[in-house]
Design an enzyme around this catalytic site. Structure first.
Site, short mmCIF file in Angstrom:
data_model
loop_
_atom_site.label_atom_id
_atom_site.label_comp_id
_atom_site.label_asym_id
_atom_site.label_seq_id
_atom_site.Cartn_x
_atom_site.Cartn_y
_atom_site.Cartn_z
N GLY A 85 0.82 -1.21 0.00
CA GLY A 85 0.00 0.00 0.00
C GLY A 85 0.84 1.25 0.00
O GLY A 85 2.05 1.20 -0.24
N ASN A 86 0.21 2.39 0.24
CA ASN A 86 0.94 3.66 0.29
C ASN A 86 0.29 4.57 1.33
O ASN A 86 -0.73 4.21 1.92
CB ASN A 86 0.96 4.31 -1.09
CG ASN A 86 -0.44 4.62 -1.59
OD1 ASN A 86 -1.12 5.49 -1.07
ND2 ASN A 86 -0.88 3.87 -2.60
N ARG A 87 0.85 5.74 1.54
CA ARG A 87 0.43 6.58 2.65
C ARG A 87 -0.69 7.57 2.33
O ARG A 87 -1.01 8.42 3.16
CB ARG A 87 1.64 7.36 3.19
CG ARG A 87 2.66 6.46 3.89
CD ARG A 87 3.90 7.25 4.29
NE ARG A 87 3.58 8.39 5.15
CZ ARG A 87 4.40 9.42 5.34
NH1 ARG A 87 5.58 9.45 4.73
NH2 ARG A 87 4.05 10.41 6.11
#
Ligand code: CTP
Ligand code: CA
Length: 235
Positions: free
Chosen positions: A33-35
């Site tokens: 995932g990412n932020r």
């Protein structure tokens, strides 16, 4: 805020905003995932609805509380479609874009996904002391939308860059050209800036490569500046 006084300069327009970050499953319990929090995309959706547009928000893993802000003030003018992966995002956005006047891809889409999704949990017993993941590239959704756009349809991309100054602007110009989008909204990010923050700072690159807008402020102020730039390019 909504209500009298706010220009209804997006009235009659159907807009699609993608927001949040995709998650690419590795196994039944893990993902890459990412932020991205989705806050800037949600602010774009709310601002568009306040300015009279009919909005579809394609949301990838946005916190319920953040989505709640949408349903609060502009209920009825924003349809939320939830997706998980980049491929699901592509389907949902492409579908919504078919009837849209403007598409804004504010979502952080995973560039790669695991080549294989394990049926059961990866275990240390099976993997040992080192694990190599094979990833395959996801389709570039916004480039696909731009290539397929109808006359009169405006396509906007976002870019989060870790460079700054002239290098940031040059990268942004190349990216806008590569994707062939009408506008590219760029902001600088890093370990300590750009994410989970209330404020944002952006530059908008237009078709000729020039700076179409530049602003810093709350995510709502940034959203309004992006819609101002969209209105200006459509004139
Ligand atoms: N985007 C997309 N599909 C992807 C990746 C990105 O539609 N598979 C969109 C994002 O939603 C954003 C824009 O492309 O609007 C720019 O994303 P960015 O990650 O900055 O660009 P990339 O082309 O992926 O380049 P980079 O190598 O810098 O990540
Ligand atoms: Ca990327």
């Amino acid at each position: 805020a909504a209500g009298p006084g706010r220009a209804q300069d997006l009235a009659g327009l159907r807009v699609v905003v993608s927001a949040g970050g995709t998650r690419e499953p590795l196994d039944p319990v893990r993902f890459l995932g990412n932020r991205s929090s989705g806050r800037q995309g949600v602010a774009l959706a709310v601002a568009a609805a306040d300015r009279g547009a009919e909005v579809t928000l394609v949301a990838a893993h946005i916190d319920g509380e953040v989505i709640g802000e949408v349903l609060g003030g502009v209920r009825g003018r924003v349809t939320v479609v939830s997706v998980g992966t980049a491929l699901e995002m592509q389907d949902a956005v492409t579908d919504a874009a078919s009837g849209a006047d403007v598409v804004v891809m504010a979502a952080a889409v995973a560039d790669y996904r695991p080549a294989e999704v394990a049926e059961s949990k990866l275990t240390k017993e099976a993997q040992g002391d080192r694990l190599t993941l094979e990833l395959v590239e996801n389709p570039d959704i916004v480039a696909g939308l731009a290539a397929a756009r109808r006359p009169g349809q405006t396509v906007v991309a976002f870019a989060a860059e870790t460079s700054s100054g002239d290098e940031l602007l040059e990268r942004a110009r190349r990216k806008r050209e590569r994707k062939d989008v009408d506008l590219l909204v760029v902001n600088e990010v890093g370990w300590t800036r750009g994410f989970e923050t209330a404020d944002n700072e952006i530059v908008v690159i237009g078709r000729a490569g020039g700076v179409a807008a530049q602003t810093s402020g709350s995510k709502r102020e940034v959203a309004d500046a992006v819609w101002d730039a969209v209105v200006a390019t459509r004139r």
